[in-house]
Write an enzyme that holds these catalytic residues in place. Structure first.
Site, PDB file in Angstrom:
ATOM      1  N   ASN A   1      47.385   9.561  20.662  1.00 57.67           N
ATOM      2  CA  ASN A   1      48.579  10.164  20.085  1.00 57.67           C
ATOM      3  C   ASN A   1      49.765   9.738  20.935  1.00 57.67           C
ATOM      4  O   ASN A   1      49.849  10.058  22.114  1.00 57.67           O
ATOM      5  CB  ASN A   1      48.445  11.688  20.040  1.00 57.67           C
ATOM      6  CG  ASN A   1      47.355  12.120  19.073  1.00 57.67           C
ATOM      7  OD1 ASN A   1      47.154  11.484  18.030  1.00 57.67           O
ATOM      8  ND2 ASN A   1      46.632  13.165  19.401  1.00 57.67           N
TER       9      ASN A   1
ATOM     10  N   ARG B   1      52.806  10.415  21.646  1.00 61.23           N
ATOM     11  CA  ARG B   1      53.876  11.414  21.661  1.00 61.23           C
ATOM     12  C   ARG B   1      53.489  12.512  22.631  1.00 61.23           C
ATOM     13  O   ARG B   1      52.387  12.511  23.176  1.00 61.23           O
ATOM     14  CB  ARG B   1      54.034  12.020  20.269  1.00 61.23           C
ATOM     15  CG  ARG B   1      52.698  12.581  19.764  1.00 61.23           C
ATOM     16  CD  ARG B   1      52.835  13.342  18.477  1.00 61.23           C
ATOM     17  NE  ARG B   1      51.575  13.470  17.770  1.00 61.23           N
ATOM     18  CZ  ARG B   1      50.652  14.395  17.979  1.00 61.23           C
ATOM     19  NH1 ARG B   1      50.825  15.288  18.926  1.00 61.23           N
ATOM     20  NH2 ARG B   1      49.542  14.432  17.277  1.00 61.23           N
TER      21      ARG B   1
ATOM     22  N   GLU C   1      42.581  10.588  23.205  1.00 60.29           N
ATOM     23  CA  GLU C   1      41.568  11.570  22.812  1.00 60.29           C
ATOM     24  C   GLU C   1      40.174  10.947  22.837  1.00 60.29           C
ATOM     25  O   GLU C   1      39.968   9.863  22.285  1.00 60.29           O
ATOM     26  CB  GLU C   1      41.861  12.091  21.395  1.00 60.29           C
ATOM     27  CG  GLU C   1      43.170  12.865  21.301  1.00 60.29           C
ATOM     28  CD  GLU C   1      43.354  13.569  19.955  1.00 60.29           C
ATOM     29  OE1 GLU C   1      44.066  14.580  19.929  1.00 60.29           O
ATOM     30  OE2 GLU C   1      42.787  13.119  18.937  1.00 60.29           O
TER      31      GLU C   1
HETATM   32  P1  ADP Z   1      43.002  13.518  13.718  1.00 59.63           P
HETATM   33  O1  ADP Z   1      43.874  12.323  13.668  1.00 59.63           O
HETATM   34  O2  ADP Z   1      42.943  14.214  12.420  1.00 59.63           O
HETATM   35  O3  ADP Z   1      43.332  14.373  14.898  1.00 59.63           O
HETATM   36  P2  ADP Z   1      40.618  12.678  15.174  1.00 59.63           P
HETATM   37  O4  ADP Z   1      40.002  11.340  15.039  1.00 59.63           O
HETATM   38  O5  ADP Z   1      41.418  12.939  16.403  1.00 59.63           O
HETATM   39  O6  ADP Z   1      41.517  12.941  13.884  1.00 59.63           O
HETATM   40  O7  ADP Z   1      39.480  13.775  15.029  1.00 59.63           O
HETATM   41  C1  ADP Z   1      39.781  15.147  14.899  1.00 59.63           C
HETATM   42  C2  ADP Z   1      38.588  16.005  15.315  1.00 59.63           C
HETATM   43  O8  ADP Z   1      37.405  15.678  14.557  1.00 59.63           O
HETATM   44  C3  ADP Z   1      38.155  15.834  16.748  1.00 59.63           C
HETATM   45  O9  ADP Z   1      38.929  16.621  17.626  1.00 59.63           O
HETATM   46  C4  ADP Z   1      36.701  16.253  16.694  1.00 59.63           C
HETATM   47  O10 ADP Z   1      36.590  17.653  16.666  1.00 59.63           O
HETATM   48  C5  ADP Z   1      36.227  15.744  15.349  1.00 59.63           C
HETATM   49  N1  ADP Z   1      35.602  14.406  15.456  1.00 59.63           N
HETATM   50  C6  ADP Z   1      36.245  13.241  15.378  1.00 59.63           C
HETATM   51  N2  ADP Z   1      35.402  12.200  15.526  1.00 59.63           N
HETATM   52  C7  ADP Z   1      34.174  12.710  15.689  1.00 59.63           C
HETATM   53  C8  ADP Z   1      32.865  12.154  15.869  1.00 59.63           C
HETATM   54  N3  ADP Z   1      32.653  10.858  15.883  1.00 59.63           N
HETATM   55  N4  ADP Z   1      31.835  12.997  16.012  1.00 59.63           N
HETATM   56  C9  ADP Z   1      32.021  14.321  15.969  1.00 59.63           C
HETATM   57  N5  ADP Z   1      33.214  14.912  15.793  1.00 59.63           N
HETATM   58  C10 ADP Z   1      34.291  14.130  15.641  1.00 59.63           C
HETATM   59  P1  ADP Z   2      46.483  16.254  16.659  1.00 62.85           P
HETATM   60  O1  ADP Z   2      47.342  15.349  15.852  1.00 62.85           O
HETATM   61  O2  ADP Z   2      45.437  15.520  17.404  1.00 62.85           O
HETATM   62  O3  ADP Z   2      45.974  17.430  15.910  1.00 62.85           O
HETATM   63  P2  ADP Z   2      48.184  18.213  18.011  1.00 62.85           P
HETATM   64  O4  ADP Z   2      47.194  19.278  18.114  1.00 62.85           O
HETATM   65  O5  ADP Z   2      49.095  17.945  19.151  1.00 62.85           O
HETATM   66  O6  ADP Z   2      47.449  16.817  17.783  1.00 62.85           O
HETATM   67  O7  ADP Z   2      49.035  18.521  16.671  1.00 62.85           O
HETATM   68  C1  ADP Z   2      50.283  17.958  16.388  1.00 62.85           C
HETATM   69  C2  ADP Z   2      50.531  18.120  14.919  1.00 62.85           C
HETATM   70  O8  ADP Z   2      51.389  19.237  14.644  1.00 62.85           O
HETATM   71  C3  ADP Z   2      51.277  16.986  14.323  1.00 62.85           C
HETATM   72  O9  ADP Z   2      50.494  15.867  14.087  1.00 62.85           O
HETATM   73  C4  ADP Z   2      51.795  17.621  13.027  1.00 62.85           C
HETATM   74  O10 ADP Z   2      50.872  17.562  11.987  1.00 62.85           O
HETATM   75  C5  ADP Z   2      52.039  19.067  13.388  1.00 62.85           C
HETATM   76  N1  ADP Z   2      53.499  19.351  13.506  1.00 62.85           N
HETATM   77  C6  ADP Z   2      54.491  18.520  13.228  1.00 62.85           C
HETATM   78  N2  ADP Z   2      55.693  19.044  13.436  1.00 62.85           N
HETATM   79  C7  ADP Z   2      55.498  20.282  13.843  1.00 62.85           C
HETATM   80  C8  ADP Z   2      56.360  21.341  14.242  1.00 62.85           C
HETATM   81  N3  ADP Z   2      57.684  21.210  14.287  1.00 62.85           N
HETATM   82  N4  ADP Z   2      55.804  22.486  14.629  1.00 62.85           N
HETATM   83  C9  ADP Z   2      54.479  22.615  14.648  1.00 62.85           C
HETATM   84  N5  ADP Z   2      53.610  21.638  14.298  1.00 62.85           N
HETATM   85  C10 ADP Z   2      54.095  20.486  13.889  1.00 62.85           C
HETATM   86 MG    MG Z   3      43.262  13.823  16.887  1.00 65.73          MG
END
Ligand code: ADP
Ligand code: ADP
Ligand code: MG
Length: 648
Positions: free
Chosen positions: A294, A296, A274
């Site tokens: 991620n 997975r 990401e």
């Molecule tokens: P998570 O593990 O909860 O998915 P991420 O680090 O992937 O956390 O961040 C989730 C979302 O937060 C991103 O998709 C983006 O929308 C926002 N975000 C994360 N980092 C930044 C940043 N440095 N500046 C602006 N928005 C951010």
């Molecule tokens: P991100 O972690 O960046 O938000 P995704 O948008 O792919 O990435 O979201 C995946 C998330 O969905 C997992 O991290 C979890 O919190 C949630 N999840 C876990 N198990 C299930 C499930 N069986 N059905 C729907 N969502 C789930």
């Molecule tokens: Mg994320």
């Protein structure tokens, strides 16, 4: 290839994996919790093993029980899906120690990317651009604030163990830092048992662009990017591939960075790198930074499948079984554009509150891919994610794919729970989104317009009332109405606190006049199709005491049953009588049972509708005079309460 695999997940993703396994001739084993005993993913599998109670901690997170289930059923490998155990390196170790194959990366690769701070340090070393910030070990509050001051506001505090947007705080000014830090740490401790945070520069007008990678442990390829900028509270709502305005040059630079990230950790299987992208002034080769990986399969993987023609789950199984990457980088191409919308049981006007309910009706249109873990009749339970489906469309261009998404969402029929369909539809109609002007702030900026409820048309109310009263069914039921004098009905429909009275006049088998307030609506049937004021009637579903019209993303009403009220208010309160002739569907009362006023004692089916018969007062059941299956006359005594001693 494996003969049999176990899927350590539920719902939509479990069904998705099984579909490909079946295609490859691989047998599947499902695992399920108490709440999931009768769900779709259990029905889709060749075998199913019960693993415990309804909460994830009692079932889908029990690695040892799941491994045992695999051994008992002779499964050779475990697919973790997403969420649950998918990014848990101890689980991977345990799977391998049991002599089974984990369909995914090694425990070490997951560990390397598991904490955002360590992952960033690793990526920085590998020459992948990372967001400027502090991701070191010093967690002293004053020190962190000083770092934030140096980086310059706004900054983002992120839990190093974070996921799903939890433990993240935007800080606009130095004075706000300490409070925000404390609350981020609190949330991180509760959610992840790890209070550590990192600080990074908040990118203005950010876009979330991620690259799908695939490795076989030796080398890796990328399958281009997805744009997931349409987010609500850091949660993805609509995703697409490719990203709007992406150039070949930037795609190549981002793709190479992602492949470098994967190869640095000897990545095996499907993964997502990401990036946060500065969208304030178009995409630039130096305007993107690594955010996290991620390790997975991702929820939104179908949009990549749609534009590349690759079945990513097939690749996962093949690589886990020992194959090398099935298609070389230069043979991978993009065809057209794809969108995915996440359809949830969610109460949008109540702040997107997750909803539950039994899906009395569920139907998806033919011209989209609908990945779903539920069927009509299934229950959205409070234990898991309230996802109903992912609706995916593809088209030669972005605008064609988006039109198809809009149309597909309009064609989704869900009854039995509220959904976010209207919100998704409003997003599809958003002008900036249509032009590809996406950033992660879009939804928050225009939230008010996006969640505004469309006014309900009298035609919709008329159709709901006619369907609720059963007159549309009766109209083609030859034995139903024999006397063709106009027949009048009154129906009461409730939405939230508003009850409206609708008057129906059945003029013939094919003509009904409806009065909704002051507005007259005509329902007319010609060539087997009902028309409402000349327009083809949308679908309607009547289930129990509610009616849903599949117009404007689904409009539901409670059918207010005045008979219930009459039954509960009527008589001396001792007798529960049938208010009309009908079939006793169920009797809940037993002799000697204590009941309270308003308790549902029996259900009578009459006029193709179910009527709940309620206790008129508190008391004790003296006698039950009928049973399920009885056909009864109007006024028949069904249940008798003991004389109320205290009454005078
Ligand atoms: P998570 O593990 O909860 O998915 P991420 O680090 O992937 O956390 O961040 C989730 C979302 O937060 C991103 O998709 C983006 O929308 C926002 N975000 C994360 N980092 C930044 C940043 N440095 N500046 C602006 N928005 C951010
Ligand atoms: P991100 O972690 O960046 O938000 P995704 O948008 O792919 O990435 O979201 C995946 C998330 O969905 C997992 O991290 C979890 O919190 C949630 N999840 C876990 N198990 C299930 C499930 N069986 N059905 C729907 N969502 C789930
Ligand atoms: Mg994320």
């Amino acid at each position: 290839m494996f003969d049999k695999i176990l899927i350590a997940n539920r719902g939509e993703i479990a069904c998705r994996v099984m579909e490909t396994a079946r295609k490859l001739g691989v047998k599947t084993v499902a695992v399920y919790s108490d709440a999931d005993a009768a769900t779709k993913h259990v029905a889709c599998a060749d075998e199913a093993v019960h693993i415990g109670g309804s909460t994830p901690a009692e079932s889908y997170l029990k690695g040892d029980v799941i491994i045992q289930a695999a051994q008992q059923t002779g499964a050779q490998a475990i697919h973790p899906g997403y969420g649950f155990l998918s990014e848990n390196p101890e689980f991977v170790d345990a799977v391998e120690a049991a002599g089974l194959v984990f369909i995914g990366p090694s425990a070490d690769a997951i560990r390397a990317m598991g904490l955002k701070d360590a992952a960033k340090a690793l990526m920085h070393e590998a020459g992948v651009p990372v967001v400027p910030g502090y991701h070191g070990p010093n967690q002293d509050a004053a020190f962190l604030r000083q770092k934030a001051d140096e980086i310059g506001y706004p900054v983002l505090i992120k839990a190093v163990a974070g996921g799903g947007g939890k433990g993240m705080r935007l800080v606009e000014a130095s004075e706000e830092f300490s409070d925000a830090l404390a609350s981020a740490q609190n949330e991180a401790t509760t959610a992840f048992g790890n209070a550590d945070v990192l600080i990074e520069k908040y990118i203005q007008q950010p876009r979330h662009i991620e690259v799908q990678v695939f490795g076989d442990g030796k080398s890796a390829v990328h399958l281009f990017e997805r744009d997931c900028s349409l987010q609500r509270r850091h949660q993805k709502v609509i995703e697409e591939a490719p990203a709007p305005d992406m150039t070949e040059e930037i795609r190549a630079v981002m793709g190479q960075a992602a492949v470098r990230a994967a190869e640095t950790i000897g990545y095996k299987g499907a993964g997502t790198v990401e990036f946060i992208v500065d969208g304030s002034d178009g995409l630039r080769p130096d305007g993107f930074w690594f955010m996290e990986m991620n390790t997975r399969l991702q929820v939104e993987h179908p949009v990549t499948e749609a534009i590349t023609g690759v079945d990513l789950v097939e690749w996962q199984l093949r690589v886990a079984a020992g194959d090398s990457i099935p298609i070389a980088q230069d043979a991978l191409t993009i065809t057209g554009h794809s969108f995915e919308a996440r359809l949830y049981a969610e109460d949008v006007p109540k702040g997107f509150l997750p909803a539950t309910g039994q899906l009395s009706h569920l139907q998806f249109p033919d011209d989209c891919r609908a990945d779903s873990g539920v069927r009509a009749g299934d229950v959205i339970s409070p234990f898991y994610d309230p996802m109903i489906a992912k609706v995916i469309t593809h088209g030669a261009t972005r605008s064609i794919a988006l039109s198809r998404l809009k149309k597909a969402l309009q064609g989704c029929q869900v009854a039995g729970t509220v959904t976010n369909l209207g919100f998704l539809g409003a997003l599809c109609a958003h002008q900036g989104f249509a032009k590809g002007e996406v950033d992660t702030g879009l939804i928050a900026r225009d939230l008010e317009d996006l969640v505004a409820l469309a006014e309900i048309k009298p035609a919709t109310v008329a159709l709901a009332a006619a369907a609720a009263s059963g007159v549309m069914d009766s109209a083609h039921d030859e034995s139903g109405f024999t006397l063709w004098a106009p027949l009048d009905h009154t129906v009461h429909l409730r939405q939230d606190e508003n009850v409206q009275q609708v008057k129906l006049r059945v003029l013939s088998k094919t003509l009904i006049e409806v009065l909704v307030g002051e507005v007259a609506v005509t329902l007319e049937k010609g060539r087997e199709v009902w028309r409402v004021d000349g327009q083809p009637a949308p679908g309607v579903f009547v289930g129990g005491s509610s009616v849903t019209v599949f117009d404007n993303y689904g409009v539901s009403f409670e059918i207010v049953d005045l008979l219930d009220q009459a039954a509960s208010a009527g008589g001396d309160g001792n007798l529960i009588e049938a208010p009309m002739p009908g079939l006793v569907k169920a009797v809940f009362a037993k002799a000697g049972q204590k009941v309270k006023a308003g308790d549902r004692l029996a259900i009578l089916e009459a006029m193709k509708m179910e009527h709940a018969l309620l206790a008129a007062r508190d008391g004790v059941v003296a006698e039950v005079l009928s049973q399920a299956g009885d056909q009864v006359e109007a006024g028949a005594a069904l249940i008798c309460l003991e004389n109320d001693e205290s009454a005078q």
